[in-house]
Write an enzyme that holds these catalytic residues in place. Structure first.
Site, PDB file in Angstrom:
ATOM      1  N   HIS A   1      68.621  -5.190 -36.629  1.00  9.67           N
ATOM      2  CA  HIS A   1      68.319  -3.779 -36.379  1.00  9.67           C
ATOM      3  C   HIS A   1      69.488  -3.074 -35.667  1.00  9.67           C
ATOM      4  CE1 HIS A   1      64.470  -5.116 -37.781  1.00  9.67           C
ATOM      5  NE2 HIS A   1      64.436  -6.023 -36.814  1.00  9.67           N
TER       6      HIS A   1
ATOM      7  N   GLU B   1      63.531  -4.810 -29.727  1.00  8.72           N
ATOM      8  CA  GLU B   1      64.112  -5.946 -30.443  1.00  8.72           C
ATOM      9  C   GLU B   1      65.612  -5.747 -30.631  1.00  8.72           C
ATOM     10  OE1 GLU B   1      63.713  -8.332 -34.709  1.00  8.72           O
ATOM     11  OE2 GLU B   1      62.487  -6.549 -34.331  1.00  8.72           O
TER      12      GLU B   1
ATOM     13  N   GLU C   1      63.503 -15.958 -35.675  1.00  8.97           N
ATOM     14  CA  GLU C   1      62.566 -15.085 -34.974  1.00  8.97           C
ATOM     15  C   GLU C   1      62.332 -15.773 -33.637  1.00  8.97           C
ATOM     16  OE1 GLU C   1      61.615 -12.190 -35.791  1.00  8.97           O
ATOM     17  OE2 GLU C   1      61.726 -12.008 -37.980  1.00  8.97           O
TER      18      GLU C   1
END
Length: 279
Positions: A74, A111, A244
């Site tokens: 991101h 995140e 993750e």
């Protein structure tokens, strides 16, 4: 008159000694003793040089010559440009958004900030071991790049390995980390699927050992998941995995993800896993 030659000789002796003290010529009568002293010093120095152990060579850096690409998931400015990140791109098995904003903890730790912090820590460790490191973004205030571009950066670098760092946003009772690896799709990733699986195992084992984060209880098996819908994997021609790192919506996981010391542990675990994989 008889005393003059004696005085002259005495004067010459004094001048000779003075000249020797300043590093010049030595009086004839004094040549043998200083020469013997100098020879003895030279022999002593030579003897010491022979006796002295050779200086140990610096240990070779474990990742010298290796190229590693880190993809911090991101970007901090993605939320400002939905027109950019919602653009559809082709990941071969489907069309997907160029990127997303990512998730966040319940108290707002994003995140994007997490992945950037871990990536910077990891890059520092890898460079200290001699690796050439490339990141897919250069800060946490920009937009993108698209998932297709993220894969292309690793391909262009001809990386020995690449990793995309993320944290999940599952339900509050879901917890733990998992590693995502590519499947064969009759595409560019196929030749590196086996190597990616090997990398994924090394990452899984190191993260479990060093960070204390448990295996995910809601996805995959033993923290391993295989997918064919991620552009960052489908389009990669170099060994690559996603991690993750935990579930940002779970209170226990979130406490770890927000801890700077835990993020350092994660970076160290990843660096260690790369060394194991690249042996």
């Amino acid at each position: 008159m008889k005393t003059r030659p004696a005085l002259a000789a005495a004067a010459l002796a004094v001048i000779g000694l003075g000249t020797a003290a300043c590093g010049g010529g030595v009086a004839a009568g004094a040549e043998s003793a200083p020469a013997a002293s100098t020879t003895g010093a030279a022999k002593s120095t030579a003897s010491e040089a022979v006796a002295a152990p050779a200086q140990a060579a610096a240990p070779a850096k474990a990742l010298k010559g290796k190229v590693i690409v880190i993809d911090p998931g991101h970007n901090g400015g993605n939320y400002k440009r939905p027109d950019v990140i919602n653009k559809q791109v082709d990941v071969l098995t489907q069309k997907k958004a160029c990127d997303t904003t990512g998730t966040a903890t319940n108290d707002g730790y994003s995140e994007a900030a997490f992945t950037w912090d871990v990536s910077v820590r990891l890059a520092k460790l890898l460079r200290a071991e001699g690796a050439t490191v490339k990141l897919t973004r250069d800060g946490n205030t920009g937009v993108g790049p698209c998932i297709t571009q993220r894969a292309a950066i690793g391909n262009k670098a001809k990386a020995d390995l690449a990793i995309s760092i993320h944290a999940d946003g599952a339900g509050s009772t879901s917890h733990g980390f998992h590693v995502i690896m590519p499947k064969k799709i009759n595409g560019p990733v196929d030749p590196v699927v086996a190597k990616s699986a090997k990398l994924g195992l090394a990452v899984r084992d190191a993260v479990k050992k060093q960070t204390g984060m448990p295996y995910a209880n809601y996805i995959g098996k033993n923290a391993l998941d295989y997918r064919s819908d991620l552009g960052g994997l489908n389009l990669s021609t170099v060994p690559k995995v996603f991690i993750e790192s935990g579930n940002m919506r779970n209170a226990g996981d979130a406490a770890k993800l927000k801890s700077s010391s835990w993020r350092q542990d994660l970076a160290e675990a990843l660096a260690s896993s790369f060394q194991s994989y690249l042996k």
